[in-house]
Design a protein around this motif. Structure first.
Motif, PDB file in Angstrom:
ATOM      1  N   VAL A 103       0.850  -1.203   0.000  1.00 27.22           N
ATOM      2  CA  VAL A 103       0.000   0.000   0.000  1.00 27.22           C
ATOM      3  C   VAL A 103       0.885   1.251   0.000  1.00 27.22           C
ATOM      4  CG1 VAL A 103      -1.634   1.343   1.387  1.00 27.22           C
ATOM      5  CG2 VAL A 103      -1.978  -1.112   1.100  1.00 27.22           C
ATOM      6  N   ASN A 104       1.907   1.217   0.827  1.00 29.34           N
ATOM      7  CA  ASN A 104       2.841   2.339   0.899  1.00 29.34           C
ATOM      8  C   ASN A 104       3.632   2.487  -0.409  1.00 29.34           C
ATOM      9  OD1 ASN A 104       4.276   4.404   2.154  1.00 29.34           O
ATOM     10  ND2 ASN A 104       5.839   2.985   2.908  1.00 29.34           N
ATOM     11  N   GLN A 105       4.073   1.370  -0.951  1.00 30.75           N
ATOM     12  CA  GLN A 105       4.944   1.403  -2.128  1.00 30.75           C
ATOM     13  C   GLN A 105       4.200   1.779  -3.397  1.00 30.75           C
ATOM     14  OE1 GLN A 105       8.440  -1.558  -0.505  1.00 30.75           O
ATOM     15  NE2 GLN A 105       6.745  -2.471  -1.601  1.00 30.75           N
ATOM     16  N   VAL A 106       2.956   1.355  -3.498  1.00 30.77           N
ATOM     17  CA  VAL A 106       2.158   1.736  -4.664  1.00 30.77           C
ATOM     18  C   VAL A 106       2.058   3.259  -4.706  1.00 30.77           C
ATOM     19  CG1 VAL A 106      -0.212   1.769  -5.555  1.00 30.77           C
ATOM     20  CG2 VAL A 106       0.856  -0.395  -4.969  1.00 30.77           C
ATOM     21  N   SER A 107       1.838   3.846  -3.536  1.00 26.88           N
ATOM     22  CA  SER A 107       1.736   5.296  -3.447  1.00 26.88           C
ATOM     23  C   SER A 107       3.081   5.955  -3.788  1.00 26.88           C
ATOM     24  CB  SER A 107       1.285   5.656  -2.038  1.00 26.88           C
ATOM     25  OG  SER A 107       1.239   7.033  -1.860  1.00 26.88           O
ATOM     26  N   LEU A 108       4.160   5.327  -3.354  1.00 31.81           N
ATOM     27  CA  LEU A 108       5.495   5.910  -3.593  1.00 31.81           C
ATOM     28  C   LEU A 108       5.959   5.799  -5.048  1.00 31.81           C
ATOM     29  CD1 LEU A 108       7.417   4.774  -0.396  1.00 31.81           C
ATOM     30  CD2 LEU A 108       6.949   7.129  -1.081  1.00 31.81           C
ATOM     31  N   GLN A 109       5.245   5.034  -5.861  1.00 29.78           N
ATOM     32  CA  GLN A 109       5.610   5.002  -7.288  1.00 29.78           C
ATOM     33  C   GLN A 109       5.525   6.399  -7.884  1.00 29.78           C
ATOM     34  OE1 GLN A 109       4.359   1.102  -9.538  1.00 29.78           O
ATOM     35  NE2 GLN A 109       2.682   1.697  -8.218  1.00 29.78           N
ATOM     36  N   ARG A 110       4.679   7.247  -7.276  1.00 26.75           N
ATOM     37  CA  ARG A 110       4.505   8.612  -7.788  1.00 26.75           C
ATOM     38  C   ARG A 110       5.336   9.624  -7.012  1.00 26.75           C
ATOM     39  NH1 ARG A 110      -0.345  10.804  -7.242  1.00 26.75           N
ATOM     40  NH2 ARG A 110      -0.929   9.453  -5.503  1.00 26.75           N
ATOM     41  N   THR A 111       6.308   9.148  -6.244  1.00 21.82           N
ATOM     42  CA  THR A 111       7.145  10.061  -5.470  1.00 21.82           C
ATOM     43  C   THR A 111       7.922  10.988  -6.415  1.00 21.82           C
ATOM     44  OG1 THR A 111       8.738  10.172  -3.665  1.00 21.82           O
ATOM     45  CG2 THR A 111       9.162   8.527  -5.349  1.00 21.82           C
ATOM     46  N   SER A 112       8.289  12.163  -5.936  1.00 20.57           N
ATOM     47  CA  SER A 112       8.862  13.164  -6.848  1.00 20.57           C
ATOM     48  C   SER A 112      10.315  12.884  -7.244  1.00 20.57           C
ATOM     49  CB  SER A 112       8.767  14.556  -6.217  1.00 20.57           C
ATOM     50  OG  SER A 112       9.490  14.592  -4.999  1.00 20.57           O
ATOM     51  N   TYR A 113      11.026  12.040  -6.504  1.00 20.02           N
ATOM     52  CA  TYR A 113      12.426  11.808  -6.868  1.00 20.02           C
ATOM     53  C   TYR A 113      12.527  10.638  -7.860  1.00 20.02           C
ATOM     54  CZ  TYR A 113      17.442  11.303  -6.573  1.00 20.02           C
ATOM     55  OH  TYR A 113      18.772  11.225  -6.905  1.00 20.02           O
ATOM     56  N   GLY A 114      13.011  10.936  -9.053  1.00 21.24           N
ATOM     57  CA  GLY A 114      13.016   9.973 -10.159  1.00 21.24           C
ATOM     58  C   GLY A 114      13.591   8.599  -9.815  1.00 21.24           C
ATOM     59  N   PRO A 115      14.832   8.527  -9.316  1.00 14.86           N
ATOM     60  CA  PRO A 115      15.410   7.206  -9.044  1.00 14.86           C
ATOM     61  C   PRO A 115      14.616   6.404  -8.001  1.00 14.86           C
ATOM     62  CG  PRO A 115      17.152   8.851  -9.158  1.00 14.86           C
ATOM     63  CD  PRO A 115      15.847   9.591  -9.216  1.00 14.86           C
ATOM     64  N   TYR A 116      14.029   7.087  -7.024  1.00 10.30           N
ATOM     65  CA  TYR A 116      13.223   6.404  -6.008  1.00 10.30           C
ATOM     66  C   TYR A 116      11.930   5.884  -6.642  1.00 10.30           C
ATOM     67  CZ  TYR A 116      11.274   5.824  -1.204  1.00 10.30           C
ATOM     68  OH  TYR A 116      10.752   5.356  -0.024  1.00 10.30           O
ATOM     69  N   SER A 117      11.318   6.734  -7.451  1.00 11.51           N
ATOM     70  CA  SER A 117      10.079   6.359  -8.114  1.00 11.51           C
ATOM     71  C   SER A 117      10.292   5.141  -9.024  1.00 11.51           C
ATOM     72  CB  SER A 117       9.563   7.567  -8.899  1.00 11.51           C
ATOM     73  OG  SER A 117       8.780   7.175  -9.985  1.00 11.51           O
ATOM     74  N   ARG A 118      11.398   5.141  -9.779  1.00 13.12           N
ATOM     75  CA  ARG A 118      11.653   4.017 -10.690  1.00 13.12           C
ATOM     76  C   ARG A 118      11.911   2.721  -9.916  1.00 13.12           C
ATOM     77  NH1 ARG A 118      14.032   8.423 -13.563  1.00 13.12           N
ATOM     78  NH2 ARG A 118      16.134   8.078 -12.757  1.00 13.12           N
ATOM     79  N   ALA A 119      12.615   2.837  -8.789  1.00 15.89           N
ATOM     80  CA  ALA A 119      12.847   1.643  -7.963  1.00 15.89           C
ATOM     81  C   ALA A 119      11.518   1.106  -7.440  1.00 15.89           C
ATOM     82  CB  ALA A 119      13.780   1.967  -6.795  1.00 15.89           C
ATOM     83  N   MET A 120      10.613   2.023  -7.088  1.00 13.46           N
ATOM     84  CA  MET A 120       9.316   1.610  -6.550  1.00 13.46           C
ATOM     85  C   MET A 120       8.472   0.885  -7.591  1.00 13.46           C
ATOM     86  SD  MET A 120       8.714   1.947  -3.541  1.00 13.46           S
ATOM     87  CE  MET A 120      10.329   1.851  -2.908  1.00 13.46           C
ATOM     88  N   VAL A 121       8.529   1.368  -8.838  1.00 16.97           N
ATOM     89  CA  VAL A 121       7.758   0.731  -9.903  1.00 16.97           C
ATOM     90  C   VAL A 121       8.218  -0.724 -10.044  1.00 16.97           C
ATOM     91  CG1 VAL A 121       7.359   0.715 -12.400  1.00 16.97           C
ATOM     92  CG2 VAL A 121       7.314   2.885 -11.136  1.00 16.97           C
ATOM     93  N   ARG A 122       9.518  -0.903 -10.042  1.00 16.11           N
ATOM     94  CA  ARG A 122      10.091  -2.239 -10.180  1.00 16.11           C
ATOM     95  C   ARG A 122       9.694  -3.125  -8.981  1.00 16.11           C
ATOM     96  NH1 ARG A 122      14.088  -4.126 -13.378  1.00 16.11           N
ATOM     97  NH2 ARG A 122      14.261  -2.140 -14.444  1.00 16.11           N
ATOM     98  N   ILE A 123       9.774  -2.559  -7.806  1.00 13.51           N
ATOM     99  CA  ILE A 123       9.466  -3.331  -6.598  1.00 13.51           C
ATOM    100  C   ILE A 123       7.989  -3.737  -6.579  1.00 13.51           C
ATOM    101  CG2 ILE A 123       9.188  -3.100  -4.084  1.00 13.51           C
ATOM    102  CD1 ILE A 123      11.894  -1.600  -4.079  1.00 13.51           C
ATOM    103  N   CYS A 124       7.118  -2.808  -6.940  1.00 14.16           N
ATOM    104  CA  CYS A 124       5.686  -3.122  -6.906  1.00 14.16           C
ATOM    105  C   CYS A 124       5.331  -4.269  -7.842  1.00 14.16           C
ATOM    106  CB  CYS A 124       4.855  -1.888  -7.251  1.00 14.16           C
ATOM    107  SG  CYS A 124       4.800  -0.737  -5.865  1.00 14.16           S
ATOM    108  N   LYS A 125       6.010  -4.327  -8.999  1.00 12.53           N
ATOM    109  CA  LYS A 125       5.761  -5.414  -9.945  1.00 12.53           C
ATOM    110  C   LYS A 125       6.032  -6.765  -9.295  1.00 12.53           C
ATOM    111  CE  LYS A 125       6.854  -3.358 -14.380  1.00 12.53           C
ATOM    112  NZ  LYS A 125       8.031  -3.147 -15.228  1.00 12.53           N
TER     113      LYS A 125
END
Lengths: 96, 314
Positions: B134-156
């Motif tokens: 739940v937290n990570q899905v929300s963080l996919q839209r975080t403003s810092y690019g490298p963090y957001s991209r890591a989150m997209v990968r993790i959520c998958k």
């Protein structure tokens, strides 16, 4: 742990299917080429994400400076002749 | 012309929904907040391997063992994606690990609880990974690019984790009376700590307001917690598990569940280092870090040998 090291930083690029471009996936730590490829495989392609991997030491990446963005990435909207729609084709011309 | 190195310009980029990249100007507070949050997230992934690793040799079937191994390998990978994202902010991996081992950096306090039996593996996957998702899905839209991209990968990758946990709980609830009791016992022990994973209430959260203003966090602790509660209670009821809360109720008007007050004393006690496993988790990390030093030294020696060879033949 006086000389402890976390090894060198490498950037990983993955091609998801043959014919497609290599896309930046993230980074790994490794001491040499072989370890970098192995770590990239283990970390970034556990579920068929790729058919090919590039790795290169992060220190060799040269990046543009965000301060230069206005100059580098000006859309040059004044140069409309760069787009195919600028040109007038004669009535009836086909396949062009 | 605008000043690209001003906090006002930075904030207007954030307000426009732009992503910030490693080399872009960012206020020092933004950088610090990200390093703290991303490294804490990375440490959580890595420390989170321990309670589950404990069960690899005792998994009840070969299928369960394969799944658990794959899941733990994923957690390790997630830690590495996140360490890389943190490193783009100018902090070294060695520093991050040192901060974890010295106790300067935190990890999710949920991992200071023990995994006592096989039902705990079900509860961890379903509840702990469920809350993390739940937290990570929300963080996919975080403003810092490298963090957001890591989150997209993790959520998958993460949704398999939650489903495998729920499958374990379902199987146990369809099993013998003893198995049902084990599942309920695990539910009782993991429910409240899972809710605490979202952090203190918004009114008591010291880092929340900047994080929301900078769009590092896209939703607040309480909003995310509510999402998790609303998703999870029906899942528990479907397989016959009881929520260990005598006073929860569904508000028909809003569609949200209301729960009893959370025992924050316990949360702060565990964060302060008095959870059941705090010392064990960090000691274990230090032990394996030190025992692995020779591997890193050998890798460096091997590299130096080859660099020397290349110089000689050049």
């Amino acid at each position: 742990m006086a000389t402890d090291t976390q090894l060198d930083l490498w950037e990983v690029f993955i091609q998801s299917k043959s014919g497609l471009p290599y896309i930046h996936a993230g980074s790994v730590h490794a001491s040499d080429n072989k370890m970098a490829i192995q770590n990239a495989r283990d970390i970034y392609t556990r579920r068929g994400e790729g058919t090919s991997i590039w790795v290169l030491p992060s220190k060799h990446i040269v990046a543009s400076n965000p301060d230069d963005n206005d100059m580098l990435f000006d859309p040059s909207n004044d140069k409309v002749y760069r787009h195919p729609t600028f040109y007038l084709m004669p009535e009836g011309a086909k396949n062009i | 012309m605008h000043n690209e190195h001003s906090d006002t310009h930075f904030q207007s980029r954030i307000d426009n929904g732009e992503h910030i990249e490693a080399k872009d100007y960012m206020p020092e507070g933004y950088r610090k907040h990200l390093i703290r949050q991303i490294s804490q997230h990375a440490h959580s992934e890595v420390i989170g391997m321990q309670p589950e690793g404990n069960w690899i040799t005792r998994a009840p079937s070969l299928r369960a063992k394969q799944i658990l191994l794959a899941k733990i390998q994923d957690e390790g990978g997630h830690g590495l994606y996140l360490y890389s994202a943190a490193e783009t902010l100018g902090v070294s991996r060695a520093e991050l690990i040192e901060n974890l081992q010295s106790g300067k950096a935190k990890y999710s306090s949920i991992f200071n609880y023990p995994a006592l039996n096989w039902a705990d593996i079900g509860a961890i996957g379903w509840l702990v990974d469920g809350a993390a998702i739940v937290n990570q899905v929300s963080l996919q839209r975080t403003s810092y690019g490298p963090y957001s991209r890591a989150m997209v990968r993790i959520c998958k990758e993460e949704s398999f984790h939650q489903r495998q946990g729920y499958e374990i709980m379902t199987k146990m609830m369809r099993g013998t009376k003893d198995q049902q009791a084990m599942a309920q016992d695990a539910m009782n022990r993991w429910w409240w700590p899972s809710l605490m994973m979202f952090g203190p209430h918004d009114t008591d959260s010291p880092h929340s307001s900047d994080a929301v203003k900078w769009k590092i966090k896209r939703e607040t602790n309480d909003e995310l917690r509510q999402k998790f509660i609303d998703k999870t209670i029906p899942q528990a009821e479907l397989i016959g598990l009881t929520i260990p809360d005598n006073n929860f109720s569904l508000d028909e008007k809003t569609g949200h569940y209301k729960i009893s007050p959370i025992n924050w004393d316990e949360f702060y006690r565990v964060i302060a280092g008095h959870g059941p496993c705090n010392k064990q988790r960090v000691d274990h990390h230090i032990k394996f870090h030190e025992e692995g030093a020779w591997v890193r030294e050998a890798a460096v020696a091997y590299k130096q040998k080859h660099v020397k060879k290349e110089l000689e033949t050049a």
